[in-house]
Scaffold this active site. Sequence first.
Site, short mmCIF file in Angstrom:
data_model
loop_
_atom_site.label_atom_id
_atom_site.label_comp_id
_atom_site.label_asym_id
_atom_site.label_seq_id
_atom_site.Cartn_x
_atom_site.Cartn_y
_atom_site.Cartn_z
N ASN A 1 0.82 -1.21 0.00
CA ASN A 1 0.00 0.00 0.00
C ASN A 1 0.85 1.26 0.00
O ASN A 1 1.97 1.27 0.52
CB ASN A 1 -0.92 0.02 1.23
CG ASN A 1 -1.89 -1.14 1.26
OD1 ASN A 1 -2.83 -1.17 0.47
ND2 ASN A 1 -1.68 -2.09 2.16
N ASP B 1 -10.82 1.76 7.50
CA ASP B 1 -11.72 2.78 8.02
C ASP B 1 -12.16 2.50 9.46
O ASP B 1 -13.16 1.83 9.71
CB ASP B 1 -12.96 2.90 7.11
CG ASP B 1 -13.83 4.08 7.47
OD1 ASP B 1 -13.48 4.82 8.42
OD2 ASP B 1 -14.87 4.27 6.82
N ASP C 1 -17.58 -16.58 -1.19
CA ASP C 1 -17.93 -17.92 -0.72
C ASP C 1 -17.43 -18.14 0.70
O ASP C 1 -18.14 -18.67 1.56
CB ASP C 1 -17.34 -18.96 -1.67
CG ASP C 1 -17.78 -20.37 -1.35
OD1 ASP C 1 -18.88 -20.54 -0.78
OD2 ASP C 1 -17.03 -21.31 -1.65
#
Length: 262
Positions: free
Chosen positions: A29, A83, A155
């Site tokens: 990131n 967040d 799934d």
Amino acid sequence: MWITQEITPYLRKEYTIEAKLLDVRSEHNILEIFKSKDFGEIAMLNRQLLFKNFLHIESELLAHMGGCTKKELKEVLIVDGFDLELAHQLFKYDTHIDFVQADEKILDSFISFFPHFHEVKNNKNFTHAKQLLDLDIKKYDLILCLQEPDIHKMDGLKRMLKEDGVFISVAKHPLLEHVSMQNALKNMGEFFSVAMPFVAPLRILSNKGYIYASFKTHPLKDLMAPKIEALKSVRYYNEDIHRAAFALPKNLQEVFKDNIKS
């Protein structure tokens, strides 16, 4: 100085900034935080923008979209995001939150950007794990996936839901990238009896859409107005916003009619 937000591969927005406040990079990131005259601070995380003055819009919408359609919200799972303001909103309910994020370097770099960073991290009902395997095996009332999940992740996560649990995921904006939303709804419909797209009404600075999915809980039929009215210290979310989030123009109703499950 300018920064550019990619809305779609063919559409971009530019924002005036005054200075760069932070630049942090990890293996997976990149986080940059800028000072802006019009929007306060702007965080750019992997080319996606977060506006400090408007963090409450997404966090309130997603938290209470789940919380106000469920009688109880005892166990919540948040994956694939940073967040912490979302967790702050969810603590308005009597709930425990498992927050899965492996990149602690980037998460901790949001310390001055998220207004309730310390409050959330120090809450006794907040568990931060680096991966799902680090958590106790349990079933959740609400699962929030803050990146678009592939069909294999769908799934796996749906197996962690209670029978009346709610799964909310980020998707492409239905108006800007309707084919991507159509495919996401189709995939979600493979696992859930309810799969409905929504957006944040009046949010002009976002390219995000979302999907509300469940085995049996419906985002409109099961909406509990008294729970909405009882919420304190919310600036964006109310019953009108909740219902408007699912409204679609006529042309998109036609596009999604074979994929929406309600």
